[in-house]
Motif scaffolding. Structure first.
Motif, PDB file in Angstrom:
ATOM      1  N   SER A  39     -13.257 -56.275 -65.727  1.00 34.72           N
ATOM      2  CA  SER A  39     -13.726 -55.711 -64.455  1.00 34.72           C
ATOM      3  C   SER A  39     -12.712 -55.950 -63.339  1.00 34.72           C
ATOM      4  CB  SER A  39     -15.089 -56.298 -64.083  1.00 34.72           C
ATOM      5  OG  SER A  39     -15.010 -57.700 -63.949  1.00 34.72           O
ATOM      6  N   LEU A  40     -12.041 -57.112 -63.335  1.00 37.66           N
ATOM      7  CA  LEU A  40     -11.027 -57.390 -62.311  1.00 37.66           C
ATOM      8  C   LEU A  40      -9.872 -56.397 -62.417  1.00 37.66           C
ATOM      9  CD1 LEU A  40     -10.836 -61.295 -62.485  1.00 37.66           C
ATOM     10  CD2 LEU A  40     -11.947 -59.906 -60.722  1.00 37.66           C
ATOM     11  N   GLY A  47      -8.236 -49.286 -59.649  1.00 35.11           N
ATOM     12  CA  GLY A  47      -8.909 -48.729 -58.480  1.00 35.11           C
ATOM     13  C   GLY A  47     -10.240 -48.049 -58.751  1.00 35.11           C
ATOM     14  N   TYR A  48     -10.848 -48.324 -59.896  1.00 32.95           N
ATOM     15  CA  TYR A  48     -12.162 -47.735 -60.187  1.00 32.95           C
ATOM     16  C   TYR A  48     -13.257 -48.587 -59.548  1.00 32.95           C
ATOM     17  CZ  TYR A  48      -9.879 -44.694 -63.595  1.00 32.95           C
ATOM     18  OH  TYR A  48      -9.079 -43.766 -64.203  1.00 32.95           O
ATOM     19  N   SER A  49     -14.442 -48.017 -59.476  1.00 37.91           N
ATOM     20  CA  SER A  49     -15.572 -48.720 -58.851  1.00 37.91           C
ATOM     21  C   SER A  49     -16.119 -49.785 -59.794  1.00 37.91           C
ATOM     22  CB  SER A  49     -16.690 -47.729 -58.521  1.00 37.91           C
ATOM     23  OG  SER A  49     -17.252 -47.190 -59.706  1.00 37.91           O
ATOM     24  N   ALA A  53     -16.769 -50.056 -63.991  1.00 40.95           N
ATOM     25  CA  ALA A  53     -16.469 -51.228 -64.821  1.00 40.95           C
ATOM     26  C   ALA A  53     -17.710 -51.674 -65.580  1.00 40.95           C
ATOM     27  CB  ALA A  53     -15.944 -52.362 -63.944  1.00 40.95           C
ATOM     28  N   GLY A  54     -18.870 -51.627 -64.895  1.00 37.20           N
ATOM     29  CA  GLY A  54     -20.116 -51.978 -65.562  1.00 37.20           C
ATOM     30  C   GLY A  54     -20.445 -51.018 -66.693  1.00 37.20           C
ATOM     31  N   ALA A 348     -29.163 -55.652 -73.001  1.00 36.82           N
ATOM     32  CA  ALA A 348     -28.995 -54.491 -72.124  1.00 36.82           C
ATOM     33  C   ALA A 348     -29.904 -54.597 -70.902  1.00 36.82           C
ATOM     34  CB  ALA A 348     -29.284 -53.207 -72.892  1.00 36.82           C
ATOM     35  N   PHE A 349     -31.162 -54.974 -71.132  1.00 34.73           N
ATOM     36  CA  PHE A 349     -32.103 -55.109 -70.021  1.00 34.73           C
ATOM     37  C   PHE A 349     -31.686 -56.255 -69.100  1.00 34.73           C
ATOM     38  CE2 PHE A 349     -36.373 -56.359 -68.282  1.00 34.73           C
ATOM     39  CZ  PHE A 349     -36.551 -55.215 -67.519  1.00 34.73           C
ATOM     40  N   GLY A 350     -31.141 -57.315 -69.702  1.00 38.90           N
ATOM     41  CA  GLY A 350     -30.657 -58.429 -68.887  1.00 38.90           C
ATOM     42  C   GLY A 350     -29.493 -58.029 -68.011  1.00 38.90           C
ATOM     43  N   ASN A 351     -28.585 -57.192 -68.547  1.00 33.26           N
ATOM     44  CA  ASN A 351     -27.453 -56.694 -67.759  1.00 33.26           C
ATOM     45  C   ASN A 351     -27.914 -55.804 -66.618  1.00 33.26           C
ATOM     46  OD1 ASN A 351     -24.957 -57.712 -68.752  1.00 33.26           O
ATOM     47  ND2 ASN A 351     -25.218 -56.528 -70.612  1.00 33.26           N
TER      48      ASN A 351
END
Length: 395
Positions: A39-40, A47-49, A53-54, A348-351
């Motif tokens: 993600s960093l 330069g993506y949002s 990244a998520g 997935a639900f936790g994320n």
């Protein structure tokens, strides 16, 4: 004495088990030296949002957990060693590719390839670990895998910190090469798997699993655990920074507790029936979340981490060893792969919901509601496990 857990892995379980337990360390080390920094890199260098990244990380997770039952079936049918080779190769290509492509579609494609790699090798590795091993060793073996996996989880990110965000492409290449290397080494080792005489189709295997009502109950019981466990990577680092100014110690503490205590927990809980072990794990989580409802401070926070480590040590080896007792020697992969739906759904639900819930309640000055939700969900699952009426098959 022979029924007690042992650190003499080579002598007790054989060189194959020793190698696979060591492999678990290297694959988690390679994974966590790379993934936490995606993600960093994607948001900073490309330069993506953060939303993109998520999505990238979610696709990798879905590609792995959602298709693991197929990977397990292919391992049963074509050989666990072969699926491990293909899986590690796919993981290597996918992870290396993330550092060398920039177009969003190609990034997403590489994430999917990396995820599918995990769907191929993960059930195969666990299946081969217990293949032809006496049933009394299963929980010990999964406990040892839990230890080495946690060691890789903490040492991997520490190694990754040696590289800057600008050096991420090199880090991704290194991770990819390590995965591919592991796959090649395993392919040429003299690990033999007997040819299956049971001609079981994928749908027949799934039907056999779904007809086992108690097994389905156990899988459902593990969904909230994975929702809660995912918070270690989402909300816990944020809260740790708010309380202490740093977050890295969270993973260090969890890992040290698991490495130091896993075999002791296994030794003293091996007599517990599977469902009882899982319900005790949820009761432990409930108790350790309660203080955070009233006092969100470093002491109550550390107490919850101790409870989380205890649940990990008790529940994960118990669950995996129970699943393999329900499978035959030729259906280990599909059973382990199907059981991973608990992680797919809960993770997935936790994320999706975990971090958002904490952010919402924390911004409104009522973070105690978040801890109340975790405690309540743990206690409800405890009651569900206790009140379930299906006959339990002990092992």
């Amino acid at each position: 004495m022979d029924s007690q857990p042992s650190w003499k892995i080579w002598n007790r379980y054989g060189w194959r088990a020793f190698l696979l337990i060591l492999t678990e360390f290297f694959l988690t080390f390679s994974f966590f030296m790379f993934v936490p920094f995606i993600s960093l890199y994607v948001t900073g260098e490309l330069g993506y949002s953060l939303a993109f990244a998520g999505s990238l990380l979610a696709l990798r997770l879905i590609g792995q957990q959602g298709f693991m039952m197929f990977g397990g079936y292919f391992g049963d049918k074509f050989g666990y060693k072969q699926m491990m080779f293909l899986g590690f190769l796919c993981r290597g290509v996918g992870f290396a590719g993330i550092g060398f492509v920039e177009a969003p579609t190609l990034l997403l494609l590489m994430a999917i390839i990396g995820g599918l790699g995990g769907a191929l090798f993960s059930p195969a590795l666990k299946s081969l670990l217990v293949y032809n091993q006496p049933k009394k060793y299963h929980r010990d073996l999964f406990s040892l895998v839990n230890i080495t996996g946690n060691a890789g989880t903490i040492l991997g990110p520490l190694f990754g910190l040696l590289f800057s965000v600008q050096q991420f492409p090199f880090l991704s290449l290194l991770s990819g090469i390590l995965f591919a290397f592991i796959g090649v080494v395993l392919l040429f080792l003299p690990i033999k798997q007997e040819a299956t005489t049971e001609q079981l189709s994928f749908f027949s295997g799934v039907k056999r699993i779904t007809n086992n009502r108690f097994l389905l109950t156990m899988i459902v019981l593990m969904i909230p655990f994975h929702f809660i466990h995912q918070q270690l990577f989402l909300t816990y680092p944020i809260i740790a920074v708010e309380l202490t100014g740093r977050s890295g110690w969270v993973f260090t503490l969890i890992t040290l507790l698991v490495v130091a205590g896993q075999m002791t927990v296994t030794k003293h809980t091996k007599h517990l029936a599977p469902r009882r072990a899982l319900t005790i794990g949820y009761l432990l989580l409930t108790i350790t979340f309660l203080p955070l409802i009233f006092f969100e401070n470093s002491v109550s926070f550390i107490l919850s981490l101790v409870g989380m480590a205890g649940a990990i040590m008790l529940m994960q080896p118990t669950f995996h060893s129970y699943i393999v007792t329900q499978a035959t020697a030729t259906t280990l992969g599909i059973y382990l792969g199907f059981s991973n739906l608990a992680m797919a759904v809960g993770g997935a639900f936790g994320n999706i919901a975990g971090g958002g819930l904490y952010d919402y309640f924390n911004q409104h000055g009522s973070s105690f509601v978040y801890w109340g939700i975790l405690a309540t969900s743990s206690f409800i699952t405890y009651l569900f496990g206790r009140l379930s009426k299906q006959n339990e098959i002990s092992y």
